[in-house]
Write a protein that holds these residues in place. Structure first.
Motif, PDB file in Angstrom:
ATOM      1  N   HIS A  53       0.844  -1.203   0.000  1.00 30.86           N
ATOM      2  CA  HIS A  53       0.000   0.000   0.000  1.00 30.86           C
ATOM      3  C   HIS A  53       0.878   1.251   0.000  1.00 30.86           C
ATOM      4  O   HIS A  53       0.631   2.193  -0.761  1.00 30.86           O
ATOM      5  CB  HIS A  53      -0.917  -0.001   1.219  1.00 30.86           C
ATOM      6  CG  HIS A  53      -1.821   1.198   1.293  1.00 30.86           C
ATOM      7  ND1 HIS A  53      -3.111   1.197   0.816  1.00 30.86           N
ATOM      8  CD2 HIS A  53      -1.607   2.455   1.775  1.00 30.86           C
ATOM      9  CE1 HIS A  53      -3.651   2.391   0.999  1.00 30.86           C
ATOM     10  NE2 HIS A  53      -2.749   3.171   1.582  1.00 30.86           N
ATOM     11  N   ASN A  54       1.900   1.261   0.848  1.00 25.78           N
ATOM     12  CA  ASN A  54       2.771   2.436   0.941  1.00 25.78           C
ATOM     13  C   ASN A  54       3.575   2.656  -0.330  1.00 25.78           C
ATOM     14  O   ASN A  54       4.056   3.763  -0.577  1.00 25.78           O
ATOM     15  CB  ASN A  54       3.705   2.302   2.139  1.00 25.78           C
ATOM     16  CG  ASN A  54       2.967   2.367   3.460  1.00 25.78           C
ATOM     17  OD1 ASN A  54       1.790   2.738   3.514  1.00 25.78           O
ATOM     18  ND2 ASN A  54       3.629   2.002   4.545  1.00 25.78           N
ATOM     19  N   LEU A  55       3.730   1.609  -1.131  1.00 26.34           N
ATOM     20  CA  LEU A  55       4.398   1.726  -2.425  1.00 26.34           C
ATOM     21  C   LEU A  55       3.439   2.127  -3.542  1.00 26.34           C
ATOM     22  O   LEU A  55       3.840   2.292  -4.686  1.00 26.34           O
ATOM     23  CB  LEU A  55       5.066   0.391  -2.794  1.00 26.34           C
ATOM     24  CG  LEU A  55       6.315   0.009  -1.986  1.00 26.34           C
ATOM     25  CD1 LEU A  55       6.673  -1.455  -2.216  1.00 26.34           C
ATOM     26  CD2 LEU A  55       7.486   0.918  -2.367  1.00 26.34           C
ATOM     27  N   ARG A  57       1.009   0.242  -4.605  1.00 24.51           N
ATOM     28  CA  ARG A  57       0.605  -0.973  -5.332  1.00 24.51           C
ATOM     29  C   ARG A  57      -0.657  -1.529  -4.666  1.00 24.51           C
ATOM     30  O   ARG A  57      -0.665  -2.552  -3.995  1.00 24.51           O
ATOM     31  CB  ARG A  57       1.767  -1.973  -5.328  1.00 24.51           C
ATOM     32  CG  ARG A  57       2.953  -1.465  -6.104  1.00 24.51           C
ATOM     33  CD  ARG A  57       4.274  -2.152  -5.769  1.00 24.51           C
ATOM     34  NE  ARG A  57       4.262  -3.593  -6.028  1.00 24.51           N
ATOM     35  CZ  ARG A  57       5.335  -4.382  -5.857  1.00 24.51           C
ATOM     36  NH1 ARG A  57       6.486  -3.838  -5.428  1.00 24.51           N
ATOM     37  NH2 ARG A  57       5.261  -5.668  -6.103  1.00 24.51           N
ATOM     38  N   PHE A  58      -1.745  -0.805  -4.859  1.00 24.18           N
ATOM     39  CA  PHE A  58      -2.950  -1.042  -4.069  1.00 24.18           C
ATOM     40  C   PHE A  58      -3.626  -2.376  -4.392  1.00 24.18           C
ATOM     41  O   PHE A  58      -4.153  -3.036  -3.499  1.00 24.18           O
ATOM     42  CB  PHE A  58      -3.924   0.119  -4.256  1.00 24.18           C
ATOM     43  CG  PHE A  58      -3.337   1.455  -3.924  1.00 24.18           C
ATOM     44  CD1 PHE A  58      -2.798   1.706  -2.669  1.00 24.18           C
ATOM     45  CD2 PHE A  58      -3.290   2.474  -4.867  1.00 24.18           C
ATOM     46  CE1 PHE A  58      -2.243   2.937  -2.352  1.00 24.18           C
ATOM     47  CE2 PHE A  58      -2.736   3.714  -4.567  1.00 24.18           C
ATOM     48  CZ  PHE A  58      -2.209   3.940  -3.313  1.00 24.18           C
ATOM     49  N   ILE A  59      -3.643  -2.758  -5.654  1.00 27.36           N
ATOM     50  CA  ILE A  59      -4.285  -4.023  -6.025  1.00 27.36           C
ATOM     51  C   ILE A  59      -3.558  -5.196  -5.364  1.00 27.36           C
ATOM     52  O   ILE A  59      -4.199  -6.122  -4.825  1.00 27.36           O
ATOM     53  CB  ILE A  59      -4.304  -4.190  -7.555  1.00 27.36           C
ATOM     54  CG1 ILE A  59      -5.082  -3.040  -8.212  1.00 27.36           C
ATOM     55  CG2 ILE A  59      -4.924  -5.535  -7.931  1.00 27.36           C
ATOM     56  CD1 ILE A  59      -6.530  -2.961  -7.792  1.00 27.36           C
ATOM     57  N   GLU A  60      -2.244  -5.162  -5.374  1.00 26.72           N
ATOM     58  CA  GLU A  60      -1.470  -6.219  -4.718  1.00 26.72           C
ATOM     59  C   GLU A  60      -1.669  -6.185  -3.205  1.00 26.72           C
ATOM     60  O   GLU A  60      -1.718  -7.233  -2.558  1.00 26.72           O
ATOM     61  CB  GLU A  60       0.006  -6.075  -5.054  1.00 26.72           C
ATOM     62  CG  GLU A  60       0.344  -6.309  -6.513  1.00 26.72           C
ATOM     63  CD  GLU A  60       1.789  -5.955  -6.816  1.00 26.72           C
ATOM     64  OE1 GLU A  60       2.669  -6.807  -6.585  1.00 26.72           O
ATOM     65  OE2 GLU A  60       2.022  -4.808  -7.259  1.00 26.72           O
ATOM     66  N   ALA A  61      -1.794  -4.985  -2.661  1.00 27.78           N
ATOM     67  CA  ALA A  61      -2.043  -4.861  -1.223  1.00 27.78           C
ATOM     68  C   ALA A  61      -3.371  -5.509  -0.854  1.00 27.78           C
ATOM     69  O   ALA A  61      -3.483  -6.234   0.137  1.00 27.78           O
ATOM     70  CB  ALA A  61      -2.027  -3.391  -0.809  1.00 27.78           C
ATOM     71  N   ILE A  62      -4.397  -5.254  -1.676  1.00 26.32           N
ATOM     72  CA  ILE A  62      -5.710  -5.854  -1.430  1.00 26.32           C
ATOM     73  C   ILE A  62      -5.610  -7.375  -1.427  1.00 26.32           C
ATOM     74  O   ILE A  62      -6.167  -8.054  -0.558  1.00 26.32           O
ATOM     75  CB  ILE A  62      -6.717  -5.359  -2.489  1.00 26.32           C
ATOM     76  CG1 ILE A  62      -7.033  -3.877  -2.264  1.00 26.32           C
ATOM     77  CG2 ILE A  62      -8.005  -6.188  -2.448  1.00 26.32           C
ATOM     78  CD1 ILE A  62      -7.785  -3.237  -3.410  1.00 26.32           C
ATOM     79  N   SER A  63      -4.887  -7.915  -2.377  1.00 30.09           N
ATOM     80  CA  SER A  63      -4.704  -9.372  -2.438  1.00 30.09           C
ATOM     81  C   SER A  63      -4.019  -9.894  -1.191  1.00 30.09           C
ATOM     82  O   SER A  63      -4.421 -10.929  -0.630  1.00 30.09           O
ATOM     83  CB  SER A  63      -3.890  -9.733  -3.683  1.00 30.09           C
ATOM     84  OG  SER A  63      -3.643 -11.125  -3.728  1.00 30.09           O
ATOM     85  N   GLY A  83      -9.627  -1.847   3.893  1.00 28.21           N
ATOM     86  CA  GLY A  83     -10.475  -0.710   3.547  1.00 28.21           C
ATOM     87  C   GLY A  83      -9.677   0.453   2.992  1.00 28.21           C
ATOM     88  O   GLY A  83     -10.094   1.103   2.020  1.00 28.21           O
ATOM     89  N   ASN A  84      -8.505   0.719   3.566  1.00 28.87           N
ATOM     90  CA  ASN A  84      -7.661   1.822   3.074  1.00 28.87           C
ATOM     91  C   ASN A  84      -7.234   1.593   1.626  1.00 28.87           C
ATOM     92  O   ASN A  84      -7.239   2.523   0.810  1.00 28.87           O
ATOM     93  CB  ASN A  84      -6.422   1.971   3.964  1.00 28.87           C
ATOM     94  CG  ASN A  84      -6.761   2.515   5.338  1.00 28.87           C
ATOM     95  OD1 ASN A  84      -7.746   3.237   5.503  1.00 28.87           O
ATOM     96  ND2 ASN A  84      -5.961   2.178   6.325  1.00 28.87           N
ATOM     97  N   SER A  85      -6.844   0.354   1.304  1.00 28.29           N
ATOM     98  CA  SER A  85      -6.417   0.068  -0.067  1.00 28.29           C
ATOM     99  C   SER A  85      -7.594   0.089  -1.030  1.00 28.29           C
ATOM    100  O   SER A  85      -7.471   0.538  -2.178  1.00 28.29           O
ATOM    101  CB  SER A  85      -5.697  -1.283  -0.134  1.00 28.29           C
ATOM    102  OG  SER A  85      -4.459  -1.222   0.559  1.00 28.29           O
ATOM    103  N   LEU A  86      -8.755  -0.377  -0.591  1.00 26.00           N
ATOM    104  CA  LEU A  86      -9.947  -0.297  -1.426  1.00 26.00           C
ATOM    105  C   LEU A  86     -10.327   1.153  -1.701  1.00 26.00           C
ATOM    106  O   LEU A  86     -10.729   1.502  -2.808  1.00 26.00           O
ATOM    107  CB  LEU A  86     -11.098  -1.052  -0.762  1.00 26.00           C
ATOM    108  CG  LEU A  86     -10.975  -2.579  -0.740  1.00 26.00           C
ATOM    109  CD1 LEU A  86     -11.964  -3.186   0.251  1.00 26.00           C
ATOM    110  CD2 LEU A  86     -11.201  -3.161  -2.143  1.00 26.00           C
ATOM    111  N   PRO A  93     -17.752   1.202  -1.955  1.00 30.81           N
ATOM    112  CA  PRO A  93     -18.694   0.296  -1.280  1.00 30.81           C
ATOM    113  C   PRO A  93     -17.995  -0.810  -0.486  1.00 30.81           C
ATOM    114  O   PRO A  93     -18.340  -1.059   0.677  1.00 30.81           O
ATOM    115  CB  PRO A  93     -19.522  -0.272  -2.439  1.00 30.81           C
ATOM    116  CG  PRO A  93     -19.444   0.777  -3.507  1.00 30.81           C
ATOM    117  CD  PRO A  93     -18.058   1.312  -3.396  1.00 30.81           C
ATOM    118  N   GLU A  94     -17.019  -1.472  -1.117  1.00 31.34           N
ATOM    119  CA  GLU A  94     -16.323  -2.533  -0.392  1.00 31.34           C
ATOM    120  C   GLU A  94     -15.442  -1.970   0.716  1.00 31.34           C
ATOM    121  O   GLU A  94     -15.257  -2.615   1.750  1.00 31.34           O
ATOM    122  CB  GLU A  94     -15.495  -3.377  -1.368  1.00 31.34           C
ATOM    123  CG  GLU A  94     -16.342  -4.255  -2.271  1.00 31.34           C
ATOM    124  CD  GLU A  94     -15.512  -5.280  -3.026  1.00 31.34           C
ATOM    125  OE1 GLU A  94     -14.500  -5.750  -2.463  1.00 31.34           O
ATOM    126  OE2 GLU A  94     -15.868  -5.597  -4.177  1.00 31.34           O
TER     127      GLU A  94
END
Length: 453
Positions: A53-55, A57-63, A83-86, A93-94
């Motif tokens: 997340h801090n990089l 790379r939000f999609i990878e963080a979510i995974s 929730g933060n990454s979403l 919504p998610e």
């Protein structure tokens, strides 16, 4: 590396230290190594997700967070971080669902409630967002993030008296975008200024400075000498503000002052409400030299309707406020018109694929600062813009401005209004569905038919 308990502990500790020290890339490397050495572990997935997340790379963080939840579904911190990454991907919504789960699992912690308020506001659930903020503050009355979110919520609703009061908590946030300035100088409380010198200073972005520099003239009328400190790019433009004695850029040595205050604290001190906003425009103007330059550059376009366009802003903190140049294609049908790009920075590359039939001129290479932009805008008949500093500049110049707003607008544009009490010459076009610009652009195109500027 051998899979010894001591080596695993050392690697985890090293990764944690990298993460806390602001080095997410090396932290991620440590946690990736751990994932190869040990059985699936929710804490390792959590920390890896935080590094990702801090990089950005939000999609990878979510995974990574979802993998953590498969192992530890009742861990509130994981739900909150998910929730933060979403939120960062615009999946409000998610995100709200994740924050709600975190609040249930962490009932005494104000952080998930405060984050939930952000998601609720993005979804247009204004009353729910206010309630979440107040619930967070009932748990932690001095939690600055909850006060900040409450301020944005109240200001969006037009409840300025309490909103400005809450807005003062911004200085106590852990990661506010502007530093606290001039703590060695007494903060002004609205008292008499006769014979005194007051230092007014900008904060946050260019748009904030442009919107609130209108207050300089009001302070000057209370007596005393006014110094103004601002972004270097705004110094030239702000030198013409009524009532200012000296304008200086951030970082330069300043004269002595008796008082100081941020521009964005002045509405609180001066008791601004929606009904008494100092809305007279123009309150900014370019120099005569800049005017002459741009009048010459636009000489060949006098016989057409001249329209300025801005379609993109910074992706952070609000990626959904931008559209694409291609979204503006319906405007090409406006007869006898010439469009001028006011787009600087990210998004300007889209000029290489202009909408078919749109006469779009790019003179931005001639722009060196906001005085140039102001002088160009003065030569136009209309500005059409997303929510950017340039839109504020057009409004401050008194230029007719059509503002394209996302479904969840910034607080200053209020709710359900087609006008702005901050800028009398501005017309607001609001998204009806998050992320959908087609209806907005079609309304703008129709406005030309009904009321050509």
């Amino acid at each position: 590396m051998s899979n010894s308990k001591e080596q695993v502990q050392q690697l985890f500790q090293k990764g944690s230290e990298f993460l806390q020290g602001g080095n997410p890339a090396d932290a991620l490397n440590c946690f990736r190594q751990l994932q190869l050495l040990v059985a699936p572990n929710p804490t390792v997935f959590l920390y890896a997700g935080t590094a990702l997340h801090n990089l950005g790379r939000f999609i990878e963080a979510i995974s990574s967070y979802r993998q953590a939840l498969e192992l530890a579904p009742d861990t509130g911190e994981i739900h909150n971080n998910l929730g933060n990454s979403l939120m960062a991907t615009g999946n409000f919504p998610e995100a709200a669902e994740s924050f709600a789960a975190a609040t249930r699992l962490l009932p005494s912690n104000p952080v998930p409630l405060t984050a939930l308020a952000t998601a609720q506001q993005a979804l247009g659930k204004i009353a729910g967002a206010e309630s979440s903020c107040r619930s967070a503050l009932s748990l932690a009355p001095d939690f600055a993030e909850a006060h900040w979110n409450l301020a944005l919520n109240l200001l969006l609703q037009g409840r300025y008296a309490e909103g400005w009061r809450e807005y003062e908590w911004r200085w106590r946030r852990a990661a506010f975008t502007s530093p606290v300035r001039h703590i060695n100088v007494q903060q002004w409380d609205g008292s008499a200024l006769e014979g005194k010198t007051i230092l007014l200073h900008a904060e946050q972005g260019f748009g904030d400075a442009i919107q609130f520099v209108r207050y300089v003239s009001l302070v000057a009328k209370l007596g005393g000498s006014v110094l103004l400190e601002c972004h270097p790019e705004l110094v030239s433009l702000f030198q013409g503000v009524e009532g200012v004695q000296t304008v200086l850029p951030f970082g330069e040595s300043l004269p002595d002052a008796d008082y100081q205050i941020s521009l964005l604290s002045l509405p609180h001190i001066l008791g601004t409400t929606v009904d008494n906003i100092p809305s007279k425009t123009p309150y900014l103007s370019p120099s005569s030299g800049h005017r002459s330059k741009w009048a010459h550059l636009l000489t060949d376009y006098r016989d057409t309707l001249r329209i300025g366009l801005i379609w993109a802003g910074k992706s952070y903190p609000d990626p959904l406020r931008s559209c694409r140049l291609s979204d503006l294609a319906p405007l090409a049908a406006v007869g006898n018109s010439t469009f001028f790009s006011l787009q600087l920075g990210p998004g300007a590359e889209q000029m290489s694929c202009k909408p078919p039939g749109m006469k779009l001129i790019d003179l931005t290479a001639e722009i060196s600062d906001f005085s140039d932009t102001a002088a160009l805008i003065e030569q136009l008949d209309l500005v059409i813009s997303i929510d950017t500093a340039t839109a504020h500049l057009a409004g401050a110049l008194g230029k007719p401005t059509w503002l394209l707003l996302p479904y969840a607008p910034d607080w200053r544009w209020l709710l359900k209004r087609a006008d702005s009490p901050w800028y009398p010459g501005m017309r607001l076009f609001r998204q009806e569905t998050s992320g959908k610009w087609d209806t907005v652009i079609n309304k703008v195109a129709m406005a030309f038919v009904q009321n050509r500027p």
